[in-house]
Design an enzyme around this catalytic site. Structure first.
Site, short mmCIF file in Angstrom:
data_model
loop_
_atom_site.label_atom_id
_atom_site.label_comp_id
_atom_site.label_asym_id
_atom_site.label_seq_id
_atom_site.Cartn_x
_atom_site.Cartn_y
_atom_site.Cartn_z
N LYS A 53 0.81 -1.21 0.00
CA LYS A 53 0.00 0.00 0.00
C LYS A 53 0.85 1.28 0.00
CE LYS A 53 -0.59 -0.17 5.01
NZ LYS A 53 0.47 0.85 5.22
N THR A 54 1.96 1.29 0.75
CA THR A 54 2.79 2.49 0.79
C THR A 54 3.42 2.76 -0.56
OG1 THR A 54 3.26 2.08 3.12
CG2 THR A 54 4.70 3.62 1.98
N ASP A 234 -2.51 7.98 4.00
CA ASP A 234 -1.95 6.66 4.27
C ASP A 234 -2.56 6.11 5.56
OD1 ASP A 234 -0.31 4.44 3.97
OD2 ASP A 234 1.40 5.37 5.00
N GLU A 235 -2.63 4.78 5.68
CA GLU A 235 -3.17 4.12 6.88
C GLU A 235 -4.54 4.71 7.24
OE1 GLU A 235 -1.85 1.54 7.96
OE2 GLU A 235 0.33 1.60 7.82
N GLN A 265 -7.33 -4.05 9.38
CA GLN A 265 -6.21 -3.73 10.27
C GLN A 265 -6.51 -2.50 11.12
OE1 GLN A 265 -2.07 -4.50 8.76
NE2 GLN A 265 -3.09 -4.61 6.78
N ARG A 616 1.44 -11.12 10.29
CA ARG A 616 2.83 -10.70 10.51
C ARG A 616 3.79 -11.81 10.07
NH1 ARG A 616 1.87 -6.36 9.56
NH2 ARG A 616 -0.18 -7.24 9.20
#
Length: 740
Positions: A53-54, A234-235, A265, A616
């Site tokens: 995504k980043t 972002d996020e 998330q 993770r």
């Protein structure tokens, strides 16, 4: 770390044929390209874990600049300075110095810049200062002292005030319904007045005042709307109500809003993050397009199947299905034949050693993840025994936590009343009317007499005013009463009595972290019990205090570098590891007990936390749970774990106690052999003699009524409601019961 979003050279999106895209667009997979090359209108990029995504957000900015959008007309909002620096570095590699023209930074940093530009004295001047968390706490402590309240409660009140601010609530909007809220409301009013007098804003004010500015100053809003053609976030799943309102207002004119995030998330509801902002954006911007990133570049298919199954059972999340081109990988393992967290931790430590020695994983690529900080204690101790380096993320060492140090100070004082440091730590915790003035006179008197505080107490007390004198004498009698119990009780029961007498749990009841603090205190009780069981008759208070004193923060500082990660799931969001141990997967821990009180919202967030933990892991995943927790409480497997059983390989682990922990021994040695479910220890009722409703007497807790009886394969577990001490869960190997 796995490469983020790298798909290799692929056929770019259809727009390439028009000659409008730079060559680097081929580094993205088709869905990433679709997002980056989107033409016109708001976009929600629903980016699953490990989907890059980043990278997409950075390439989107680069693409806009390549198209001719002035860098100064682009705003990119993030949540951490580290994320902003990473994005700017990547962007500079793509577009050169043009990257410096983009308005890129955290919400707080960019809002502060705008407030400095446009504030004209309401509520503060453009020269305002920013109070960080420590400044804020210090101010609240000062106000509490002035009002005659306990400054130790500053953290709890600050949490309440912060929650109100993140909801957009000023003092005039709040109507308290509890005594705690009433005190917090009054404190909020005074706190804001003091901030204004200091020409200061705290971190939460930066958000609240930015929204307020855009509401009361239409000219400022129009200027910012005209200046910024593209708003990127972002996020996005971590945004709260105020942050959403600001970005929605800024994007209202050009409607070029590009948000990247994963609703699955969203795990910071306690900080105000609102997962419903995804739906809110779709409501306020009905033309918004949803582009899903589902190709995962981190985890194996075996791990992603668990993640997808977890998402399918959600009642709130937007649909997505993660996939990967990676090899299948080993099947995730389920390990659940541990009796206690200590056995669970012992196995994990031994398995980590095996992974490092036989499979050559670096320590730093292995993580042990749990739901709450209180669960770290057994794993810290197990890793130390094995000599395995570790780093503790997001929390101080278990033995350095405030409530644990307070409890240990009580135990130290019971062991040695001349321990001045232990006495100073807890002499007025909870408050006993021994204020700073009295304590100062006491310390000066002890120095003049050349004695410890305890030894000097009678003489110093005689010289004080009646109120102060009585406070000191009551404290002396309190400690002496506890000290008299040392010879009468085995260590675990002594520790329980000291904790009850200290009233530490009640002291922290209104604290924002009350549940976590209570869990830490109970975890220390469990550590004491484990120590006693392993040491037998030699397990006394002095020995335990020596052992606990060996856990120093200086040691942990030396254990950085290549070290196993010990962390809550929250503490490693955004990170990845080759091997992950998800531990403590029982009802009450994950999902946490608080979720039961919060209904569907609470359970859904716990599901998202579990999902973050699963994702993770890149290569190997172990799911672990003990059968008992805390004071031998029976632990039901997590509901999330139960959903995944068909996808897991269940494997019995070697009994951890066979190689690391001594087998359990009764607190009071039986006179006639080991206890069994069908026979009773001398002076102790057996499970066969007990049933709900039976009246019993315990050597320490007194008279009580049996509520539950459980055959655990050993002597049995009983739950008893004692007249003086309330409900207790007792192991019949240790409890001395007789019929009342």
């Amino acid at each position: 770390m796995a490469a983020e979003g790298m798909a290799g050279a692929q056929i770019p999106y259809i727009c390439l044929c028009m000659g409008l895209t730079p060559g680097w667009i081929g580094e993205l997979d088709p869905q990433q390209q679709k997002a980056v090359l989107h033409e016109g209108g708001p976009v929600i990029v629903l980016a699953g874990a490990g989907t890059g995504k980043t990278r997409v957000l950075t390439y989107r900015i680069a693409y806009l600049i390549e198209k001719g959008v002035p860098p100064g007309a682009i705003v990119a909002l993030t949540f951490t300075n580290k994320a902003a620096d990473t994005m700017r570095t990547r962007l500079q590699k793509l577009v050169g110095n043009a990257a410096h023209g983009v308005w890129m930074g955290t919400f707080h940093s960019l809002f502060a810049r705008w407030l400095r530009l446009y504030l004209q004295g309401e509520p503060v001047s453009s020269r305002f200062v920013i109070y960080d968390a420590d400044d804020s706490l210090a101010l609240i402590r000062t106000i509490l002292k002035e009002q005659g309240l306990n400054p130790k409660e500053a953290g709890a009140y600050r949490t309440i005030i912060s929650r109100w601010k993140n909801q957009g609530l000023r003092p005039s909007h709040i109507f308290p319904t509890t005594p705690t809220e009433t005190r917090a409301h009054s404190l909020y009013q005074t706190y804001q007045t003091r901030l204004r007098l200091a020409d200061a804003l705290d971190f939460d004010d930066l958000l609240l005042e930015m929204d307020s500015l855009l509401t009361r100053e239409p000219a400022v809003l129009h200027e910012l709307q005209n200046r910024y053609q593209h708003i990127l976030v972002d996020e996005y799943q971590d945004t709260n109500a105020i942050q959403y309102q600001v970005i929605a207002k800024l994007a209202a004119r050009h409607r070029q809003l590009f948000v990247v995030g994963d609703d699955a998330q969203s795990i910071y509801r306690f900080r105000g993050a609102d997962v419903h902002n995804f739906r809110r954006l779709q409501s306020d911007f009905p033309e918004a397009k949803v582009i899903k990133l589902e190709q995962n570049y981190r985890s194996t298919p075996a791990i992603l199947r668990l993640a997808n199954e977890t998402l399918r059972n959600s009642q709130m999340l937007m649909a997505k299905e993660l996939f990967t081109n990676r090899p299948e990988g080993p099947k995730p393992l389920l390990l659940e034949d541990f009796s206690t967290p200590a056995e669970e931790a012992a196995f994990v430590a031994r398995k980590i050693r095996e992974l490092v020695l036989r499979e050559h994983f670096p320590y730093g690529e292995i993580a042990v993840l749990y739901r709450t900080n209180a669960y770290s204690r057994a794993f810290e101790e197990a890793l130390r025994r094995e000599g395995i380096p570790y780093r503790l993320v997001g929390a101080v060492s278990f033995y350095q936590r405030e409530e644990v140090k307070h409890f240990l100070a009580y135990l130290r004082l019971v062991h040695n009343p001349h321990d001045d440091q232990a006495l100073l730590r807890i002499v007025n915790v909870p408050p006993r009317g021994i204020g700073e003035a009295t304590l100062s006179k006491w310390q000066k008197g002890a120095i003049a007499l050349g004695q410890s505080l305890w030894e000097s107490l009678p003489k110093v007390a005689a010289s004080l005013a009646p109120t102060a004198r009585q406070a000191l004498l009551r404290f002396k009698a309190f400690v002496e009463e506890l000290r008299a119990r040392v010879a009468e009780l085995p260590l675990p029961l002594l520790a329980e009595e000291v904790l009850a007498a200290s009233r530490l749990i009640e002291y922290y009841r209104d604290d924002a972290r009350a549940q976590e603090r209570q869990e830490n205190l109970e975890s220390l009780l469990e550590a004491i019990n484990t120590y006693y069981v392993n040491q037998g008759e030699e397990g006394d208070l002095a020995g335990f205090l020596i052992q606990s004193a060996l856990y120093t923060p200086e040691e942990e500082t030396e254990m950085q570098g290549d070290a196993v990660w010990l962390s809550t799931i929250h503490g490693v969001k955004g990170m990845e590891f080759q091997v992950v141990f998800l531990v403590g997967l029982v009802e009450g821990l994950l999902p946490h007990i608080r979720a039961y009180e919060e209904g569907i919202e609470g359970e859904e967030e716990e599901r998202r936390i579990f999902y973050v933990g699963l994702t993770r892991a890149a290569q190997q995943l172990y799911l672990c749970r003990p059968r008992y927790t805390g004071q031998l409480r029976i632990a039901e497997p997590s509901r999330f774990l139960e959903e995944l059983r068909p996808l897991l390989e269940e494997r019995r682990s070697p009994r951890a106690s066979s190689f690391m922990v001594s087998p359990p021994r009764p607190l009071v040695s039986p006179a006639r052999g080991a206890p069994t479910p069908s026979s009773s220890i001398e002076g102790t009722l057996s499970l066969a003699q007990l049933r709900p409703g039976v009246q019993v007497h315990h050597s320490h807790f007194g008279r009580g009524t049996v509520l539950e009886c459980t055959d655990n394969g050993a002597a049995g577990i009983v739950v008893i409601n004692f007249e003086r001490f309330g409900k207790k869960r007792l192991d019949l190997r240790y409890a001395k019961l007789r019929l009342a």
